[in-house]
Design an enzyme around this catalytic site. Structure first.
Site, PDB file in Angstrom:
ATOM      1  N   HIS A 170     -10.165  12.284  -0.123  1.00  0.00           N
ATOM      2  CA  HIS A 170      -9.306  11.905   1.016  1.00  0.00           C
ATOM      3  C   HIS A 170      -9.172  13.004   2.077  1.00  0.00           C
ATOM      4  CE1 HIS A 170      -6.629  13.925  -1.753  1.00  0.00           C
ATOM      5  NE2 HIS A 170      -6.279  12.838  -2.406  1.00  0.00           N
ATOM      6  N   HIS A 182       3.213   1.729  -5.367  1.00  0.00           N
ATOM      7  CA  HIS A 182       4.584   1.861  -5.845  1.00  0.00           C
ATOM      8  C   HIS A 182       5.328   0.585  -5.439  1.00  0.00           C
ATOM      9  CE1 HIS A 182       4.099   6.182  -6.609  1.00  0.00           C
ATOM     10  NE2 HIS A 182       3.475   6.245  -5.439  1.00  0.00           N
ATOM     11  N   ASN A 202      -3.923  10.542 -13.590  1.00  0.00           N
ATOM     12  CA  ASN A 202      -2.507  10.918 -13.590  1.00  0.00           C
ATOM     13  C   ASN A 202      -1.627   9.766 -14.066  1.00  0.00           C
ATOM     14  OD1 ASN A 202      -3.379   9.716 -11.167  1.00  0.00           O
ATOM     15  ND2 ASN A 202      -1.660  10.533 -10.014  1.00  0.00           N
ATOM     16  N   ASP A 210      -8.065   5.393  -2.332  1.00  0.00           N
ATOM     17  CA  ASP A 210      -6.892   6.087  -2.865  1.00  0.00           C
ATOM     18  C   ASP A 210      -5.749   5.087  -3.079  1.00  0.00           C
ATOM     19  OD1 ASP A 210      -5.300   8.062  -3.903  1.00  0.00           O
ATOM     20  OD2 ASP A 210      -4.850   9.013  -1.978  1.00  0.00           O
ATOM     21  N   HIS A 264      -5.727   4.364  -8.360  1.00  0.00           N
ATOM     22  CA  HIS A 264      -4.700   4.685  -9.353  1.00  0.00           C
ATOM     23  C   HIS A 264      -4.110   3.359  -9.834  1.00  0.00           C
ATOM     24  CE1 HIS A 264      -4.441   9.009  -8.050  1.00  0.00           C
ATOM     25  NE2 HIS A 264      -4.873   8.474  -6.911  1.00  0.00           N
ATOM     26  N   PHE A 265      -4.467   2.952 -11.035  1.00  0.00           N
ATOM     27  CA  PHE A 265      -3.983   1.674 -11.557  1.00  0.00           C
ATOM     28  C   PHE A 265      -2.802   1.836 -12.516  1.00  0.00           C
ATOM     29  CE2 PHE A 265      -8.182  -0.887 -10.798  1.00  0.00           C
ATOM     30  CZ  PHE A 265      -7.894  -0.905  -9.435  1.00  0.00           C
ATOM     31  N   ARG A 266      -2.325   3.080 -12.698  1.00  0.00           N
ATOM     32  CA  ARG A 266      -1.007   3.397 -13.278  1.00  0.00           C
ATOM     33  C   ARG A 266      -0.841   3.112 -14.769  1.00  0.00           C
ATOM     34  NH1 ARG A 266       0.072   6.659  -9.159  1.00  0.00           N
ATOM     35  NH2 ARG A 266       0.862   5.653  -7.267  1.00  0.00           N
ATOM     36  N   HIS A 318      -8.204  17.025  -5.375  1.00  0.00           N
ATOM     37  CA  HIS A 318      -7.139  16.836  -4.392  1.00  0.00           C
ATOM     38  C   HIS A 318      -6.886  18.227  -3.820  1.00  0.00           C
ATOM     39  CE1 HIS A 318      -3.127  14.946  -3.117  1.00  0.00           C
ATOM     40  NE2 HIS A 318      -3.129  16.171  -2.631  1.00  0.00           N
TER      41      HIS A 318
END
Length: 450
Positions: A234, A308, A96, A304, A64-66, A181
């Site tokens: 996961h 943050h 996401n 995964d 997840h590189f946001r 997920h």
């Protein structure tokens, strides 16, 4: 007349379809052009790999590189920089973001953002929703699309398809392997009262093994009904291992380094820094995951990577967000397990390169073979280092493994014949490109039940 190459990797122990052996690798135009024994005069550029192992480039198929929307935490450049610093040559990034990656325009925007800005090669998962079902057969075939990803349990972001009908609609139209997920959202809602304010160790009590198992059982049933191929992300419970053993014909399985390496004692040491969805659990679960890894039940590793900022993670539980860094530490953490005899090097290679290529049908990646992209993860299996926050290239700048000593270290990352990282330094400007997939990949069985 002997062949000439743009670059020769000389004297390393190459791990490929022939096993392990000291071989040279000749590279031309970004691809592997020869494997054998070559004279240094056959190339103007030679890298001495004596004492090192040359592995097929490691692929991390869950990061997840946001970017866009949450790029104060991470972006495609910083996340991919962390990847290559840790020996990862290609990533599949998750949908996401904000806006969500659920249509052709959002996917094309990510590809534009990543091209020659990311340091490694890349593909992007497309989020499956109730609203885009009719478009999924086209979306999953777009350039740089890794496939369809569905959240059946809520996590970071707004993607959620928790009901059987919604999942059935999606799996009825997919042609490639869809990733999930798998946590039962209905049980998670019922059990929110199990969360104890200020106590992150209540996280695995809330998101318990039953929530994971129930969802996986539902998902496998729908996959059988629709004839679809699914990928469980996961995996975290012993119960799911024992259930999925009988369903490997429809379900592939990813496992993370943190679910293999950390247990619930880490909540007392690290607090919310170890808070993840699905959670890190009691030792019996990691022990069963290791059993499944050794028995060949598990298919691939994925980090995964879900960063943050430290100030966000340090909020009082349950206001703290779930997620931790992982793309940069995947290789050293798992090589440390290799050094301790828990994992063979051949199994590591299969779980990080050949396995992802086999599941997702990547083109020209996943093997050290003539005609393939010259993607290599060059490692020193005897080198001992201490992982520290100051080594982490992610924007958030922390790792749950801060202070952990490991044996086995990524010395170099090579992407399409370019030395992107060597001995902890970035060597070339960012030149990442979209990954390609084989035409017709992921075709399903030719029947439906109604």
């Amino acid at each position: 007349m002997s062949e000439t190459y743009d670059l020769i990797l000389k004297g390393g122990t190459v791990v490929n379809q022939d096993g392990e052996g000291i071989r040279d690798v000749g590279i031309r135009n970004g691809r592997i052009a020869g494997i054998g024994s070559f004279d240094a005069s056959q190339s103007g550029d030679v890298i001495d790999c004596t004492g090192l192992h040359v592995l097929p480039g490691v692929m991390d198929t869950q990061v997840h590189f946001r970017e866009p929307g949450l790029d104060h935490k991470e972006d495609l450049e910083s996340g991919s920089r962390a990847a290559v610093m840790g020996g990862v040559t290609a990533v599949f990034e998750m949908p996401n973001t904000n806006p969500l990656t659920t249509n052709e325009e959002a996917l094309a925007d990510k590809v534009r953002r990543g091209h020659h800005r990311m340091h490694c090669d890349f593909a992007f998962w497309v989020g499956g929703t109730r609203e885009n079902v009719k478009d999924i057969p086209d979306l999953e075939r777009l350039p740089a699309a890794a496939g369809i990803k569905v959240f059946m349990g809520s996590s970071t972001g707004d993607l959620l398809v928790e009901d059987d009908d919604g999942v059935r609609d999606i799996l009825s139209v997919t042609r490639r392997r869809a990733a999930f997920h798998s946590e039962d959202e209905f049980r998670l809602r019922e059990r929110q009262g199990e969360r104890v304010e200020g106590d992150p160790s209540s996280h695995p009590i809330w998101r318990d093994e039953i929530a994971a198992l129930q969802c996986t059982q539902r998902l496998v049933g729908i996959a059988r009904e629709t004839g679809a191929k699914i990928h469980i992300l996961h995996l975290s419970t012993a119960e799911e291992v024992d259930y999925l053993i009988d369903h490997k014909d429809v379900a592939s399985i990813e496992v993370t380094p943190h679910h293999l390496t950390l247990t619930d004692e880490a909540y007392h040491r690290l607090g919310t820094l170890v808070q993840m969805n699905p959670p890190v659990r009691a030792p019996r679960h990691s022990e069963r995951l290791w059993w499944a890894l050794k028995q060949g039940v598990l298919d691939i590793f994925g980090s995964d990577h879900a960063p943050h900022l430290l100030e966000e993670k340090q909020k009082t539980y349950p206001a703290s967000p779930s997620g931790m860094t992982g793309v940069q530490t995947l290789v050293p953490i798992m090589l440390d397990h290799v050094s301790k005899g828990r994992l063979s090097l051949a199994r590591f290679v299969d779980m990080t390169s050949a396995g992802p290529a086999r599941l997702f049908q990547t083109a020209r990646k996943g093997r050290i073979a003539v005609g393939y992209d010259a993607d290599f993860t060059v490692v020193d299996l005897k080198r001992t280092e201490t992982i520290g926050n100051d080594w982490i290239a992610s924007k958030c700048g922390w790792t749950p493994y801060d202070g952990k000593e490991v044996t086995g270290w990524p010395v170099g990352t090579m992407v399409r014949g370019e030395r992107v990282m060597w001995e902890g330094e970035l060597s070339v400007p960012s030149r990442g490109k979209p990954s390609f997939f084989r035409t017709g990949s992921g075709s399903r069985v030719p029947f439906r039940r109604h």
